[in-house]
Motif scaffolding. Structure first.
Motif, PDB file in Angstrom:
ATOM      1  N   PHE A  46       8.937 -19.196  84.267  1.00 30.80           N
ATOM      2  CA  PHE A  46      10.089 -19.869  83.658  1.00 30.80           C
ATOM      3  C   PHE A  46      10.422 -19.285  82.291  1.00 30.80           C
ATOM      4  CE2 PHE A  46       8.999 -23.163  86.814  1.00 30.80           C
ATOM      5  CZ  PHE A  46      10.198 -23.113  87.483  1.00 30.80           C
ATOM      6  N   VAL A  47       9.411 -18.771  81.603  1.00 28.85           N
ATOM      7  CA  VAL A  47       9.696 -18.068  80.345  1.00 28.85           C
ATOM      8  C   VAL A  47      10.552 -16.838  80.648  1.00 28.85           C
ATOM      9  CG1 VAL A  47       8.700 -16.796  78.423  1.00 28.85           C
ATOM     10  CG2 VAL A  47       7.600 -18.889  79.209  1.00 28.85           C
ATOM     11  N   HIS A  50      14.061 -17.681  81.542  1.00 28.96           N
ATOM     12  CA  HIS A  50      14.819 -17.997  80.328  1.00 28.96           C
ATOM     13  C   HIS A  50      15.526 -16.751  79.811  1.00 28.96           C
ATOM     14  CE1 HIS A  50      14.742 -18.678  75.768  1.00 28.96           C
ATOM     15  NE2 HIS A  50      15.754 -19.351  76.233  1.00 28.96           N
ATOM     16  N   ARG A  56      17.041 -22.965  78.824  1.00 29.61           N
ATOM     17  CA  ARG A  56      15.697 -23.493  79.035  1.00 29.61           C
ATOM     18  C   ARG A  56      15.716 -24.412  80.236  1.00 29.61           C
ATOM     19  NH1 ARG A  56      13.077 -24.506  73.061  1.00 29.61           N
ATOM     20  NH2 ARG A  56      13.227 -22.340  72.420  1.00 29.61           N
ATOM     21  N   ILE A  57      14.890 -24.071  81.182  1.00 30.01           N
ATOM     22  CA  ILE A  57      14.891 -24.830  82.426  1.00 30.01           C
ATOM     23  C   ILE A  57      14.027 -26.075  82.264  1.00 30.01           C
ATOM     24  CG2 ILE A  57      14.183 -24.772  84.838  1.00 30.01           C
ATOM     25  CD1 ILE A  57      14.931 -21.683  84.598  1.00 30.01           C
ATOM     26  N   ASP A  58      14.592 -27.182  82.627  1.00 24.95           N
ATOM     27  CA  ASP A  58      13.907 -28.447  82.455  1.00 24.95           C
ATOM     28  C   ASP A  58      12.674 -28.531  83.351  1.00 24.95           C
ATOM     29  OD1 ASP A  58      14.262 -31.335  81.347  1.00 24.95           O
ATOM     30  OD2 ASP A  58      13.752 -31.566  83.454  1.00 24.95           O
ATOM     31  N   VAL A  59      11.608 -29.077  82.785  1.00 23.13           N
ATOM     32  CA  VAL A  59      10.359 -29.194  83.536  1.00 23.13           C
ATOM     33  C   VAL A  59      10.557 -29.989  84.822  1.00 23.13           C
ATOM     34  CG1 VAL A  59       8.099 -30.313  83.513  1.00 23.13           C
ATOM     35  CG2 VAL A  59       8.780 -28.863  81.607  1.00 23.13           C
ATOM     36  N   GLN A  60      11.380 -31.030  84.739  1.00 22.22           N
ATOM     37  CA  GLN A  60      11.592 -31.854  85.931  1.00 22.22           C
ATOM     38  C   GLN A  60      12.304 -31.064  87.037  1.00 22.22           C
ATOM     39  OE1 GLN A  60      10.176 -34.768  86.235  1.00 22.22           O
ATOM     40  NE2 GLN A  60       9.369 -34.489  84.172  1.00 22.22           N
ATOM     41  N   ALA A  62      12.050 -27.792  87.285  1.00 19.46           N
ATOM     42  CA  ALA A  62      11.081 -26.787  87.690  1.00 19.46           C
ATOM     43  C   ALA A  62      10.103 -27.334  88.732  1.00 19.46           C
ATOM     44  CB  ALA A  62      10.313 -26.293  86.460  1.00 19.46           C
TER      45      ALA A  62
ATOM     46  N   TRP B 107       9.713 -19.982  73.931  1.00 15.81           N
ATOM     47  CA  TRP B 107      10.172 -20.806  75.042  1.00 15.81           C
ATOM     48  C   TRP B 107       9.482 -22.156  74.937  1.00 15.81           C
ATOM     49  CZ3 TRP B 107       7.699 -23.291  79.109  1.00 15.81           C
ATOM     50  CH2 TRP B 107       8.517 -23.730  80.160  1.00 15.81           C
ATOM     51  N   SER B 109       9.601 -26.223  76.990  1.00 13.85           N
ATOM     52  CA  SER B 109      10.219 -27.190  77.878  1.00 13.85           C
ATOM     53  C   SER B 109       9.310 -28.402  77.926  1.00 13.85           C
ATOM     54  CB  SER B 109      10.409 -26.599  79.275  1.00 13.85           C
ATOM     55  OG  SER B 109      11.036 -27.559  80.114  1.00 13.85           O
ATOM     56  N   PRO B 146       4.630 -27.880  88.295  1.00 14.87           N
ATOM     57  CA  PRO B 146       5.254 -27.473  89.544  1.00 14.87           C
ATOM     58  C   PRO B 146       4.243 -27.347  90.678  1.00 14.87           C
ATOM     59  CG  PRO B 146       6.006 -26.101  87.719  1.00 14.87           C
ATOM     60  CD  PRO B 146       4.901 -26.957  87.201  1.00 14.87           C
TER      61      PRO B 146
END
Lengths: 89, 186
Positions: A46-47, A50, A56-60, A62, B107, B109, B146
């Motif tokens: 996810f980094v 980005h 920034r991708i939301d954890v939820q 993801a 980064w 989140s 995840p």
């Protein structure tokens, strides 16, 4: 970016970051079961995403990712909502 | 600008408080000063493996979190989840080395963040790498990760394990597995 370009970019990230064989990666490949990523790898991915999306991708969000195709769809949607040109490497 | 002493904001205590001072802090970056001292953890024969950079990075990030939340409720939990692209320009640091530890968030989140870090001695860059950290309760993160729904959890990962490979000529960091709390529990 077209869907194919996004897919190729994601395959590039997976190969570079996790030393995967590009031939093992398919759209339907499951990240954890098939490609053997773990949750720490997922964060690294996810980094990298980005860098692609500039967002920034939301954890939820993801959490719902399971396959390579899921990432492609996520990046597509992020790029669409960002409405800005993606960053280039 | 004067910063508070680290032992006022971090729960770390000597000898495991490896940093001497917070020298700069912004919203997403931090710099700390450290000197390698005889008798400090992992120092032997006047030197310490440069792998100690990883702990410097983790403590500097903890210092940033602590500094930003000063005045709030007590110490918080945190975890060093992993490191990526750790590159060591030297095999060892020497007693007497004065070091700058600089970490910048690249980064974040929710409770998870990745920092790009540099360990330098004067103008000389000794180590670089990215550390991924969790601020908060590890159990909550495992539930939210995840991989959680895929039947995996944090305990199946081996963060930091690759750092110990190829370093047989260097003193190991005492069998530590890279899972150290960057900010110990209260």
């Amino acid at each position: 970016m077209t869907r194919a370009e996004i897919y190729n970019r994601i395959v590039g990230i997976l190969v570079k970051s996790f030393e995967l064989d590009p031939n093992d990666i398919r759209p339907e490949s499951r990240l954890f079961e098939d490609l053997d990523l773990d949750s720490i790898d997922a964060i690294d991915m996810f980094v990298e995403l980005h860098e692609v999306t500039g967002r920034r991708i939301d954890v939820q969000v993801a959490r719902k990712i399971r396959t390579v195709e899921d990432i492609v769809k996520l990046v597509e949607s992020e790029l669409a909502s960002a409405n800005v040109p993606p960053t280039q490497e | 600008m004067a910063f508070p002493p680290l032992d006022e904001i971090l729960p770390h205590r000597p000898p495991m408080l490896l940093l001497d001072a917070l020298t700069a802090a912004e919203a997403e970056s931090v710099t700390c000063r450290a000197m390698v001292r005889a008798g400090a953890p992992f120092v032997a024969g006047g030197r310490v493996s440069a792998l100690i950079a990883l702990e410097y990075f983790a403590q500097a990030v903890a210092a940033l979190f602590a500094y930003k939340s000063r005045g709030g409720p007590g110490p918080f939990r945190g975890l060093l989840l992993g490191a990526r692209d750790l590159e060591l320009a030297v095999s060892h640091l020497r007693v007497g080395d004065v070091l700058d530890v600089h970490c910048r968030e690249q980064w974040a989140s929710g409770p998870v963040a990745q920092f790009q870090c540099i360990l330098s001695r004067g103008d000389e860059r000794l180590a670089t790498g990215a550390v991924t950290v969790l601020r908060g309760d590890p159990a909550e993160f495992a539930a939210a990760s995840p991989a959680a729904g895929a039947g995996s959890d944090l305990s199946s990962g081996t963060p930091g394990s690759d750092l110990s490979s190829g370093t047989s000529s260097s003193p190991r960091l005492d069998g530590r597995d890279g899972r150290d709390h960057s900010e110990p529990a209260p």
